[in-house]
Write a protein that holds these residues in place. Structure first.
Motif: not given
Length: 335
Positions: A33-60
């Motif tokens: 939710r922070s929108g920040r690019e974490h130096p370690v978790h960048r690959a994970w966030t790149a994969q998961v953020r679009p899924r979170l938006t697609a499922t609407g879980l970022d607004r729940g």
């Protein structure tokens, strides 16, 4: 602010380590939710953020309870009864939270974050019904964001606990605390926390201490104080820097004679969870062929499946990781 938590002999006797799914849910949602690019978790966030938006879980409801910064209601992180609680055990504890406690923690969240939105007002007005909704959202979030990666995450957490437990056995609890994090230290009979925003006393905190390694908590430890539960200290686990590093692609050929070329290729490609269409694109195999191979690998316990909206994500299991480790060791002559 510097906080101090005094320890008696009884508190030290009740100190224990915990590996907790829910203590990864909140911090990982906060990072997304922070929108920040974490130096370690960048690959994970790149994969998961679009899924979170697609499922609407970022607004729940879960997203509303985990703001990008500040207080997170303590009932989201129940004190685990054992060393390795399952997600379902922790969800049962969340579901059983008394309504007055939920409302009290929502009042604190509102005082810090401002006027609550519709999701939080609904939870405040009808706690039992909306806790059920929250539990379902957490399950959905788990499948989208954490379950496909849990084998990797759990390996880091278990390795951290093993290392810390050995420190206690060899050098004592004081050495453990001094090595835990730069903001944590042991002074005679008290634990010193240099980055805690609120004062801390043993009377207010309860007895004992839960030490909870986390791959998403950071950069400083996070404390939970909710008597009569023991206080909890979630700290960044060792080995996080290598968490998302891909495995060298040396084991596919070694396994081909046993599993077949296509299945061994797919297993090697699942260094990150992926759907059938993505695996077909990566490998050049047909979607139908990929689906058939994945079914066989799943039946053999080498692959797990996790639904993320319209897609099903496939991930390697711990059995597959052990098989790949053995194949790598044989290929390099270390077996």
């Amino acid at each position: 602010m510097r906080a101090e938590l005094a320890f008696s002999v009884g508190d030290l006797a009740r100190m224990r380590f915990v590996v907790s799914p829910m203590w990864e849910v909140g911090p990982s949602m906060r990072l997304l939710r922070s929108g920040r690019e974490h130096p370690v978790h960048r690959a994970w966030t790149a994969q998961v953020r679009p899924r979170l938006t697609a499922t609407g879980l970022d607004r729940g409801l879960l997203a509303a309870l985990v703001p990008p910064s500040g207080y997170v209601p303590d009932f989201l992180n129940p004190a685990p009864a054992g060393p390795t609680p399952t997600l379902e055990e922790e969800l049962a504890a969340i579901r059983a939270t008394p309504a007055d406690r939920v409302r009290g923690e929502l009042d604190r969240l509102g005082a810090e974050q401002g006027r609550p939105g519709p999701a939080l007002r609904g939870l405040y007005d009808d706690v039992p019904r909306h806790l059920e909704r929250l539990v379902e959202e957490i399950r959905a979030y788990w499948e989208v964001a954490l379950a496909p990666y849990w084998v990797r995450i759990r390996a880091v957490l278990d390795a951290d606990v093993f290392h810390r437990a050995r420190q206690v056995a060899e050098h004592g609890a004081g050495h453990l605390f001094n090595e835990l994090h730069a903001s944590v230290s042991w002074d005679d009979s008290a634990l010193q926390l240099s980055d805690r925003s609120r004062p801390l006393s043993r009377r207010a905190a309860g007895t004992g201490l839960l030490l909870i390694p986390s791959v998403f908590t950071g950069p400083v430890p996070f404390t939970r104080v909710a008597p009569p539960d023991p206080p909890g200290l979630a700290y960044p686990a060792r080995g996080i820097g290598a968490l998302w590093e891909p495995r060298p692609a040396s084991s596919g050929g070694a396994l081909a004679a046993v599993l077949g070329r296509s299945r061994s290729l797919l297993l090697a490609e699942l260094h990150s969870p992926a759907a059938t269409t993505e695996l077909a694109r990566r490998t050049g195999l047909s979607a139908a062929g990929v689906s058939q191979c994945l079914t066989a690998l799943r039946d053999a316990g080498l692959v797990s499946a996790h639904r993320a909206g319209r897609f099903v994500l496939y991930a390697r299991t711990s059995v597959a990781e052990a098989l790949l480790d053995a194949a790598d060791a044989a290929a390099t002559g270390e077996g």
